[in-house]
Each structure stands twice: as C-alpha cells, then as structure tokens.
Design a protein around this motif. Structure first.
Motif, PDB file in Angstrom:
ATOM      1  N   PHE A  81      -1.557  64.287 -29.427  1.00 59.79           N
ATOM      2  CA  PHE A  81      -1.704  65.693 -29.092  1.00 59.79           C
ATOM      3  C   PHE A  81      -2.592  65.964 -27.878  1.00 59.79           C
ATOM      4  O   PHE A  81      -2.685  67.093 -27.425  1.00 59.79           O
ATOM      5  CB  PHE A  81      -2.202  66.470 -30.312  1.00 59.79           C
ATOM      6  CG  PHE A  81      -1.281  66.333 -31.492  1.00 59.79           C
ATOM      7  CD1 PHE A  81       0.006  66.819 -31.424  1.00 59.79           C
ATOM      8  CD2 PHE A  81      -1.697  65.682 -32.646  1.00 59.79           C
ATOM      9  CE1 PHE A  81       0.872  66.678 -32.495  1.00 59.79           C
ATOM     10  CE2 PHE A  81      -0.839  65.536 -33.726  1.00 59.79           C
ATOM     11  CZ  PHE A  81       0.458  66.032 -33.648  1.00 59.79           C
ATOM     12  N   GLN A  82      -3.270  64.943 -27.353  1.00 62.33           N
ATOM     13  CA  GLN A  82      -3.983  65.076 -26.081  1.00 62.33           C
ATOM     14  C   GLN A  82      -3.252  64.376 -24.951  1.00 62.33           C
ATOM     15  O   GLN A  82      -3.659  64.468 -23.795  1.00 62.33           O
ATOM     16  CB  GLN A  82      -5.396  64.490 -26.171  1.00 62.33           C
ATOM     17  CG  GLN A  82      -6.460  65.430 -26.677  1.00 62.33           C
ATOM     18  CD  GLN A  82      -7.852  64.893 -26.357  1.00 62.33           C
ATOM     19  OE1 GLN A  82      -8.621  65.506 -25.644  1.00 62.33           O
ATOM     20  NE2 GLN A  82      -8.178  63.743 -26.913  1.00 62.33           N
ATOM     21  N   GLY A  83      -2.214  63.607 -25.280  1.00 61.98           N
ATOM     22  CA  GLY A  83      -1.518  62.838 -24.260  1.00 61.98           C
ATOM     23  C   GLY A  83      -2.376  61.756 -23.642  1.00 61.98           C
ATOM     24  O   GLY A  83      -2.195  61.389 -22.478  1.00 61.98           O
ATOM     25  N   GLN A  84      -3.301  61.185 -24.439  1.00 61.56           N
ATOM     26  CA  GLN A  84      -4.256  60.225 -23.890  1.00 61.56           C
ATOM     27  C   GLN A  84      -4.062  58.791 -24.391  1.00 61.56           C
ATOM     28  O   GLN A  84      -4.825  57.900 -24.004  1.00 61.56           O
ATOM     29  CB  GLN A  84      -5.679  60.676 -24.195  1.00 61.56           C
ATOM     30  CG  GLN A  84      -6.217  61.700 -23.219  1.00 61.56           C
ATOM     31  CD  GLN A  84      -6.510  61.102 -21.849  1.00 61.56           C
ATOM     32  OE1 GLN A  84      -7.170  60.084 -21.729  1.00 61.56           O
ATOM     33  NE2 GLN A  84      -5.996  61.737 -20.804  1.00 61.56           N
ATOM     34  N   GLY A  85      -3.061  58.539 -25.221  1.00 61.28           N
ATOM     35  CA  GLY A  85      -2.922  57.197 -25.773  1.00 61.28           C
ATOM     36  C   GLY A  85      -2.771  56.131 -24.701  1.00 61.28           C
ATOM     37  O   GLY A  85      -3.564  55.183 -24.620  1.00 61.28           O
ATOM     38  N   ALA A  86      -1.759  56.254 -23.857  1.00 62.85           N
ATOM     39  CA  ALA A  86      -1.559  55.283 -22.784  1.00 62.85           C
ATOM     40  C   ALA A  86      -2.671  55.369 -21.752  1.00 62.85           C
ATOM     41  O   ALA A  86      -3.082  54.346 -21.181  1.00 62.85           O
ATOM     42  CB  ALA A  86      -0.202  55.504 -22.124  1.00 62.85           C
ATOM     43  N   CYS A  87      -3.176  56.561 -21.509  1.00 67.88           N
ATOM     44  CA  CYS A  87      -4.254  56.729 -20.519  1.00 67.88           C
ATOM     45  C   CYS A  87      -5.497  55.941 -20.915  1.00 67.88           C
ATOM     46  O   CYS A  87      -6.144  55.299 -20.073  1.00 67.88           O
ATOM     47  CB  CYS A  87      -4.591  58.200 -20.361  1.00 67.88           C
ATOM     48  SG  CYS A  87      -3.261  59.223 -19.688  1.00 67.88           S
ATOM     49  N   GLN A  88      -5.837  55.985 -22.191  1.00 71.01           N
ATOM     50  CA  GLN A  88      -7.014  55.241 -22.644  1.00 71.01           C
ATOM     51  C   GLN A  88      -6.776  53.731 -22.605  1.00 71.01           C
ATOM     52  O   GLN A  88      -7.704  52.947 -22.332  1.00 71.01           O
ATOM     53  CB  GLN A  88      -7.419  55.692 -24.037  1.00 71.01           C
ATOM     54  CG  GLN A  88      -7.979  57.100 -24.095  1.00 71.01           C
ATOM     55  CD  GLN A  88      -9.209  57.269 -23.223  1.00 71.01           C
ATOM     56  OE1 GLN A  88     -10.167  56.515 -23.336  1.00 71.01           O
ATOM     57  NE2 GLN A  88      -9.183  58.259 -22.335  1.00 71.01           N
ATOM     58  N   ALA A  89      -5.552  53.299 -22.863  1.00 72.91           N
ATOM     59  CA  ALA A  89      -5.237  51.871 -22.741  1.00 72.91           C
ATOM     60  C   ALA A  89      -5.388  51.409 -21.297  1.00 72.91           C
ATOM     61  O   ALA A  89      -5.885  50.302 -21.028  1.00 72.91           O
ATOM     62  CB  ALA A  89      -3.818  51.606 -23.245  1.00 72.91           C
ATOM     63  N   ILE A  90      -4.971  52.247 -20.353  1.00 76.81           N
ATOM     64  CA  ILE A  90      -5.118  51.918 -18.939  1.00 76.81           C
ATOM     65  C   ILE A  90      -6.593  51.839 -18.564  1.00 76.81           C
ATOM     66  O   ILE A  90      -7.024  50.928 -17.832  1.00 76.81           O
ATOM     67  CB  ILE A  90      -4.363  52.960 -18.090  1.00 76.81           C
ATOM     68  CG1 ILE A  90      -2.846  52.806 -18.295  1.00 76.81           C
ATOM     69  CG2 ILE A  90      -4.729  52.832 -16.610  1.00 76.81           C
ATOM     70  CD1 ILE A  90      -2.029  53.958 -17.757  1.00 76.81           C
TER      71      ILE A  90
END
Length: 393
Positions: A294-303
């Motif tokens: 719901f924040q759209g941060q899953g892949a962003c945090q992995a990066i």
C-alpha cells in the motif's frame, strides 16, 4: 579474509540489483535462480525517488525513467468518482527532485540483466544454504553442481525464504494481511484521464499508465487466504467486485486477458527479524522485510538494501565483519516502512459505513492542505539518499 566470491540466491529485482551493485564494487558475483527463466511475476512497478537515486548509482536509472509514462496529476477517489484528494506531480518533483516512474517489471529486470556481465545469472539453478559461515569459515551452499562455498551469500529468495527460516528458526515468519490482490496490464484505446487509486469498503483499485499506451491496473480486497474465483476466471471476479465502480476501473479490468490476470494473497513480516544477517549471509528484500503493497515500497526497499550492502563491501573486505553495519543501517528503516504500509492497509480495510465515511472525510480534509504540507509527510521515505559505490556509472 578478502571477499573473493559472492553468491546471490534469487533472480528477482532485489537479487539482480544486489548482483549489479556488487559487480560495481568489483566483487565477482553469481546469481542462482530456481525458475527456468527470468520472466517476472508481476505486471507493473512504481519506482519512487529513493529507488531511482539508488538505480542511478548503478547506471540504470536514466534508462528506466525514459520508459515511464508521465502524467500531470494523481489522486484518490471514492467509488462514485468523487475526488478525495489530488496532487500535481510537478509539486512532487519539485519537493523530492525526482518523479515516481511507473514501469513494467519486465523492463526493470531487463535493465538490470543487461548491465551485468554475461553468464552472471543462472536460471533453472536452485541454491540452498547449508551453513551461514563465520568469521573464520565460508558459507556453504548446495547447488545443482554440488556444494559450493562463498565469502558472501545474499539471500533474496522471497517472502517464503528458506534461508531466513534456517538463520532464524524461531521467527514466526510471514503473517497474512487479510488482503488478496489482482494485477494486469491492458492496452485501452485511449489514455485514462483519471490516474491513481479508488478506495471503497475493504477494497481498492489502481490505474497507472505505462509506456506505449499500456496501463497497469490492480485491485485489492479483503478475502480469506487461499480463496480463488470458483471458475478460475479472475477477470470475472474483478468485475464482480469492482464492476459498479467509477470509470475507468471496470472498463480497464474488462480489457484484461483472463489468463494474464495475476492474483496473489498479501503476506508481510509484521514481526521484524532480530537482524538482517547472520555469519556471511545477508537477507535482502522480501526475505528480510516483506511488506504490504500500500506504499509501493516493496521493490524500492529491496533496491535500497542492495546498494547499502554493496557500499559496505569491497574486494578486500570481510563480509563477516561488515554485515553488522548492514543490519544497523537497514533494520530500523525497513521496520518503519513495513509498519507504515500495514497502517495504510488498515485504512483500506475499513468496511462499516460510519468508519469509511470518517476515513473519506479525513482524506478530503487532508487533500485541502497545501501540497508541501502533504509531501512533507512522505519526506522520510522519498528523501533517502543512497551511498556512493566505487565504479558506479
């Protein structure tokens, strides 16, 4: 002991970003992916400024920005079509110095693979951690070629990570969020005028333009874990749940090819791990901190994980000594993002008329605030600055 070889378990976005970041540091790396191909699971992806800056460090940020479809405004609506809040994207870019680039997952995978040396990624090649190693001993893995040793193992093996279970057997593991999700990419006759999300009672839908006239559409709804459409037609299930919502939501869902509608339940690591490493093994992405979308941060945090991890290493570095700093840098931040994503999910999950009316009223009033005031609430997430890597393009 110098770092002579790194092995990455998992060829998703997190694993491939880690491989590229390590390569940029001059560290020999190999990726083992159990699937027969890197055809990605998932349809679209939102790369926020924090992720784009990290990808710039790896020399692929510009390529991905060029693939994103610009749109002047995004917003949040009621299923009736009434706007709850809108945001001019130029205000977002002015505040954070960058955009949110909506791209296809396949494009991100391709950009990362193309930047890696040939033969770095081995598909159809499962790898399992046997022992995590120590200050004096390498990690040991079991692969199709037999047992291998590595000075560093990056476990990017997903939410059901076998590596995490081995390292932290007492951790309760992922918890079901209560939500199931659908995703698809469609090609409408014209670009949708309304971009963003629509929130209902225990449900939401999203519309995100991609390049070449395509549109990424998604839905989320409260449902029992494991439930699927009775006849296997998930497009029909989407229309059953969202067919009476405002345009263009039902029209876009109707364009989806039934066999290409992806449905997945949402699980997250609501209980933080005690660390993101053990021995010579670093957990990364969903293996370390799976979160609600719901924040759209899953892949962003992995990066982010990947760039931070690589920044702490060099060809002469000892991972056993460097990995505690990785946990120190990543555990507090990702724990906060996981919690924030779950809180947003709690708002979406509201179903009673009184509770949703109160929520929508609060969102409408918030939407009346100056753009800078609204954007400041996201500053901790989007303003994050990646460390510098040696040899980055």
């Amino acid at each position: 002991m110098g770092l002579h070889q790194a092995i990455v378990i998992g060829g998703g976005i997190g694993g491939l970003t880690a491989a590229l970041a390590l390569h940029r540091q001059g560290i020999p790396v190999r990726v083992h992916e159990r699937a027969e191909s890197l055809e990605p699971v998932g349809a679209g992806l939102a790369l926020a400024p924090n992720a784009l800056r990290s990808l710039d460090r790896l020399g692929v940020g510009a390529r991905l920005r060029a693939l994103a479809a610009p749109h002047p405004a995004v917003g949040l609506r009621h299923p009736s079509g009434r706007w709850l809040a809108r945001l001019d994207t130029t205000a977002f870019e002015a505040r954070f110095g960058d955009t949110i680039a909506a791209v296809a997952r396949a494009d991100v995978i391709a950009a990362l693979v193309d930047a890696l040396p040939e033969d770095t990624v081995r598909t159809g090649s499962p790898a399992t951690l046997v022992t995590p190693g120590s200050a004096t001993e390498p990690a040991v893995l079991r692969t199709a070629d037999g047992e291998e040793t590595a000075d560093l193992v990056v476990a990017a093996d997903g939410i059901r990570s076998a590596t995490r279970a081995l390292l932290f057997p007492r951790h309760p593991g992922p918890r079901y969020s209560g939500f199931t999700t659908w995703r698809a990419v469609v090609t409408p006759d014209r670009r949708p005028a309304a971009v963003g999300e629509v929130w209902g009672r225990g449900r939401l839908a999203g519309v995100v333009p991609l390049a070449d006239g395509r549109v990424y559409v998604y839905g989320a709804a409260l449902a029992p874990a494991g439930e699927r459409a009775a006849d296997g037609d998930e497009r029909a299930e989407l229309l059953r749940r969202f067919g009476d919502w405002c345009a263009p939501v039902p029209q876009l869902f109707a364009l989806a090819e039934p066999e290409r509608v992806l449905r997945h339940d949402v699980w997250d690591l609501a209980d933080p791990l005690p660390a993101h490493h053990r021995g010579r093994v670093a957990l990364l992405g969903d293996a370390a901190h799976a979160m609600c979308p719901f924040q759209g941060q899953g892949a962003c945090q992995a990066i982010e994980d990947a760039v931070v991890l690589a920044s702490l290493l060099a060809p002469a570095a000892d991972p056993a000594a460097a990995l505690p700093a990785y946990t120190a840098a990543r555990l507090p931040r990702t724990t906060a993002v996981v919690a924030a994503s779950r809180r947003i999910g709690d708002l979406v999950a509201l179903r009673s008329p009184a509770a949703t009316l109160l929520r929508d009223t609060a969102l409408t009033l918030t939407g009346l605030l100056p753009a800078r005031t609204l954007l400041n609430r996201s500053a901790a997430t989007f303003n994050w600055q990646p460390p510098t890597l040696g040899g980055a393009g």
